[in-house]
Write a protein that holds these residues in place. Structure first.
Motif, mmCIF file in Angstrom:
data_model
loop_
_atom_site.group_PDB
_atom_site.id
_atom_site.type_symbol
_atom_site.label_atom_id
_atom_site.label_comp_id
_atom_site.label_asym_id
_atom_site.label_seq_id
_atom_site.Cartn_x
_atom_site.Cartn_y
_atom_site.Cartn_z
ATOM 1 N N GLU A 42 58.250 48.866 45.567
ATOM 2 C CA GLU A 42 57.109 49.716 45.914
ATOM 3 C C GLU A 42 55.792 48.941 46.033
ATOM 4 O OE1 GLU A 42 55.924 52.579 42.793
ATOM 5 O OE2 GLU A 42 57.139 51.410 41.403
ATOM 6 N N TRP A 43 55.835 47.610 45.784
ATOM 7 C CA TRP A 43 54.618 46.801 45.911
ATOM 8 C C TRP A 43 54.211 46.713 47.368
ATOM 9 C CZ3 TRP A 43 51.075 45.222 42.639
ATOM 10 C CH2 TRP A 43 50.125 44.311 43.103
ATOM 11 N N PRO A 44 52.947 46.773 47.708
ATOM 12 C CA PRO A 44 51.754 46.820 46.873
ATOM 13 C C PRO A 44 51.311 48.263 46.610
ATOM 14 C CG PRO A 44 51.083 46.465 49.129
ATOM 15 C CD PRO A 44 52.605 46.525 49.125
ATOM 16 N N PRO A 45 50.359 48.437 45.666
ATOM 17 C CA PRO A 45 49.789 49.778 45.472
ATOM 18 C C PRO A 45 49.114 50.248 46.756
ATOM 19 C CG PRO A 45 49.122 48.295 43.697
ATOM 20 C CD PRO A 45 49.796 47.456 44.749
ATOM 21 N N GLU A 46 48.972 51.532 46.887
ATOM 22 C CA GLU A 46 48.463 52.157 48.110
ATOM 23 C C GLU A 46 47.131 51.564 48.589
ATOM 24 O OE1 GLU A 46 46.926 56.570 49.429
ATOM 25 O OE2 GLU A 46 48.444 56.415 47.858
ATOM 26 N N GLN A 47 46.228 51.260 47.664
ATOM 27 C CA GLN A 47 44.895 50.796 48.056
ATOM 28 C C GLN A 47 44.867 49.322 48.464
ATOM 29 O OE1 GLN A 47 45.737 52.332 45.263
ATOM 30 N NE2 GLN A 47 44.536 54.200 45.104
ATOM 31 N N SER A 69 39.727 38.094 41.677
ATOM 32 C CA SER A 69 40.742 39.131 41.519
ATOM 33 C C SER A 69 41.958 38.588 40.786
ATOM 34 C CB SER A 69 41.130 39.730 42.872
ATOM 35 O OG SER A 69 41.568 38.729 43.760
ATOM 36 N N PHE A 70 42.761 39.531 40.297
ATOM 37 C CA PHE A 70 43.887 39.201 39.430
ATOM 38 C C PHE A 70 45.103 40.038 39.781
ATOM 39 C CE2 PHE A 70 39.939 38.580 37.176
ATOM 40 C CZ PHE A 70 40.081 37.326 36.614
ATOM 41 N N TYR A 71 46.273 39.410 39.671
ATOM 42 C CA TYR A 71 47.539 40.135 39.713
ATOM 43 C C TYR A 71 47.877 40.514 38.273
ATOM 44 C CZ TYR A 71 48.464 38.758 44.537
ATOM 45 O OH TYR A 71 48.397 38.604 45.897
ATOM 46 N N TRP A 72 48.313 41.749 38.057
ATOM 47 C CA TRP A 72 48.634 42.238 36.717
ATOM 48 C C TRP A 72 50.138 42.195 36.512
ATOM 49 C CZ3 TRP A 72 45.570 47.492 36.626
ATOM 50 C CH2 TRP A 72 44.199 47.235 36.817
ATOM 51 N N LEU A 73 50.587 41.446 35.513
ATOM 52 C CA LEU A 73 52.005 41.342 35.197
ATOM 53 C C LEU A 73 52.268 42.007 33.853
ATOM 54 C CD1 LEU A 73 52.603 37.568 36.079
ATOM 55 C CD2 LEU A 73 52.727 39.558 37.601
ATOM 56 N N GLY A 86 50.223 45.801 39.227
ATOM 57 C CA GLY A 86 48.929 46.191 39.753
ATOM 58 C C GLY A 86 48.054 44.985 40.006
ATOM 59 N N SER A 87 46.853 45.277 40.426
ATOM 60 C CA SER A 87 45.882 44.215 40.634
ATOM 61 C C SER A 87 44.484 44.802 40.522
ATOM 62 C CB SER A 87 46.082 43.538 41.993
ATOM 63 O OG SER A 87 45.812 44.444 43.035
ATOM 64 N N GLY A 88 43.545 43.921 40.341
ATOM 65 C CA GLY A 88 42.165 44.360 40.235
ATOM 66 C C GLY A 88 41.244 43.167 40.223
ATOM 67 N N LYS A 95 23.626 44.385 45.434
ATOM 68 C CA LYS A 95 22.517 44.741 44.541
ATOM 69 C C LYS A 95 22.532 43.902 43.268
ATOM 70 C CE LYS A 95 22.656 49.504 46.149
ATOM 71 N NZ LYS A 95 22.895 50.900 45.785
ATOM 72 N N GLY A 96 23.289 42.818 43.266
ATOM 73 C CA GLY A 96 23.441 42.019 42.057
ATOM 74 C C GLY A 96 24.581 42.577 41.236
ATOM 75 N N GLY A 97 25.034 41.837 40.262
ATOM 76 C CA GLY A 97 26.161 42.287 39.468
ATOM 77 C C GLY A 97 27.443 42.236 40.271
ATOM 78 N N LEU A 98 28.411 43.010 39.814
ATOM 79 C CA LEU A 98 29.731 43.015 40.435
ATOM 80 C C LEU A 98 30.179 44.431 40.729
ATOM 81 C CD1 LEU A 98 31.578 40.511 38.066
ATOM 82 C CD2 LEU A 98 30.580 40.018 40.302
ATOM 83 N N GLU A 99 31.072 44.546 41.711
ATOM 84 C CA GLU A 99 31.722 45.816 42.025
ATOM 85 C C GLU A 99 33.183 45.690 41.609
ATOM 86 O OE1 GLU A 99 33.060 48.163 46.016
ATOM 87 O OE2 GLU A 99 31.078 47.210 46.032
ATOM 88 N N LEU A 100 33.642 46.622 40.790
ATOM 89 C CA LEU A 100 35.001 46.625 40.247
ATOM 90 C C LEU A 100 35.935 47.445 41.123
ATOM 91 C CD1 LEU A 100 37.093 46.320 37.853
ATOM 92 C CD2 LEU A 100 36.068 48.404 36.931
ATOM 93 N N GLY A 101 37.152 46.944 41.290
ATOM 94 C CA GLY A 101 38.209 47.704 41.947
ATOM 95 C C GLY A 101 39.528 47.402 41.262
ATOM 96 N N TYR A 102 40.448 48.364 41.279
ATOM 97 C CA TYR A 102 41.755 48.157 40.657
ATOM 98 C C TYR A 102 42.741 49.169 41.202
ATOM 99 C CZ TYR A 102 39.796 51.876 37.787
ATOM 100 O OH TYR A 102 39.189 53.026 37.384
ATOM 101 N N SER A 103 44.020 48.824 41.076
ATOM 102 C CA SER A 103 45.074 49.694 41.567
ATOM 103 C C SER A 103 46.368 49.378 40.829
ATOM 104 C CB SER A 103 45.260 49.469 43.071
ATOM 105 O OG SER A 103 46.135 50.407 43.613
ATOM 106 N N VAL A 104 47.118 50.429 40.512
ATOM 107 C CA VAL A 104 48.375 50.298 39.766
ATOM 108 C C VAL A 104 49.479 51.018 40.540
ATOM 109 C CG1 VAL A 104 49.520 50.760 37.563
ATOM 110 C CG2 VAL A 104 47.075 50.347 37.606
ATOM 111 N N LEU A 105 50.663 50.422 40.544
ATOM 112 C CA LEU A 105 51.797 51.100 41.178
ATOM 113 C C LEU A 105 52.028 52.448 40.507
ATOM 114 C CD1 LEU A 105 54.329 48.138 41.513
ATOM 115 C CD2 LEU A 105 53.061 49.265 43.356
ATOM 116 N N PRO A 106 52.404 53.473 41.269
ATOM 117 C CA PRO A 106 52.602 54.810 40.704
ATOM 118 C C PRO A 106 53.528 54.854 39.483
ATOM 119 C CG PRO A 106 52.640 54.929 43.089
ATOM 120 C CD PRO A 106 52.586 53.468 42.732
ATOM 121 N N THR A 107 54.584 54.056 39.490
ATOM 122 C CA THR A 107 55.534 54.044 38.374
ATOM 123 C C THR A 107 54.868 53.653 37.058
ATOM 124 O OG1 THR A 107 57.297 53.438 39.901
ATOM 125 C CG2 THR A 107 57.708 53.011 37.569
ATOM 126 N N TYR A 108 53.773 52.904 37.120
ATOM 127 C CA TYR A 108 53.120 52.374 35.913
ATOM 128 C C TYR A 108 51.791 53.069 35.605
ATOM 129 C CZ TYR A 108 56.739 48.928 36.286
ATOM 130 O OH TYR A 108 57.973 48.331 36.359
#
Length: 176
Positions: A42-47, A69-73, A86-88, A95-108
């Motif tokens: 089912e990899w990758p997550p939808e996003q 970014s990181f792969y989540w094991l 997942g990954s994120g 605007k400075g700083g960081l913007e966070l994003g993440y996604s997990v496979l539905p099973t998890y």
């Protein structure tokens, strides 16, 4: 010095590289070998679309690092291999700083993995990148995503940049 991979209670977060992203796009078996992990069908997550990965590759190749970014094991309790779930990561915000994003496979999903990974990524970003705030955009109907942000100390700050999105923010509170 910040050691990689980032280790959490149940996971390893492996920094994404150009090589790993290319394997993700073109060689699933090679990705599994490089990560030393099982890659579910089912990899990758939808996003995490090929367009998203291509954009990350473009930013990484530009030389002026704007994406981390990181792969989540997940690490199973038994002797099974780690599983890519997942990954994120972060994009440098205009605007400075960081913007966070993440996604997990539905099973998890709904098992605390996103909360655990986001917590570790945020701690890493504040420490390693020495930024003062992180923002995240989501949709009001994505209750699980909102809970991940709230459990990690993010607060609602208003509407997001895209129609229908909302913004959450976390400020770094350095220890005095």
């Amino acid at each position: 010095m910040h050691a990689f991979p980032i280790r959490t209670e149940r996971m390893e977060l492996i920094p994404a590289t150009v090589k790993l992203y290319l394997l993700d796009l073109h060689d699933r078996t090679g990705l599994a070998t490089a990560l030393n992990a099982s890659v579910p069908g089912e990899w990758p997550p939808e996003q995490i679309t090929s367009e998203v990965i291509e954009e990350f590759l473009k930013l990484m190749r530009a030389g002026d690092r704007k994406v981390w970014s990181f792969y989540w094991l997940a690490q199973p309790d038994d002797c099974d291999p780690n599983v890519l779930i997942g990954s994120g990561g972060f994009l440098a915000s205009a605007k400075g700083g960081l913007e966070l994003g993440y996604s997990v496979l539905p099973t998890y999903q709904q098992q605390g993995y996103a909360t655990e990974a986001v917590r570790s990524m945020v701690e890493w970003a504040f420490s390693a990148l020495r930024i003062d705030h992180i923002i995240a955009y989501t949709y009001p109907h994505l209750i699980a995503s909102i809970r991940v942000l709230e459990k990690n100390g993010f607060t609602f700050t208003g509407n997001g940049p895209e129609e229908g999105t909302i913004t959450y923010e976390l400020r770094n509170r350095p220890e005095n």
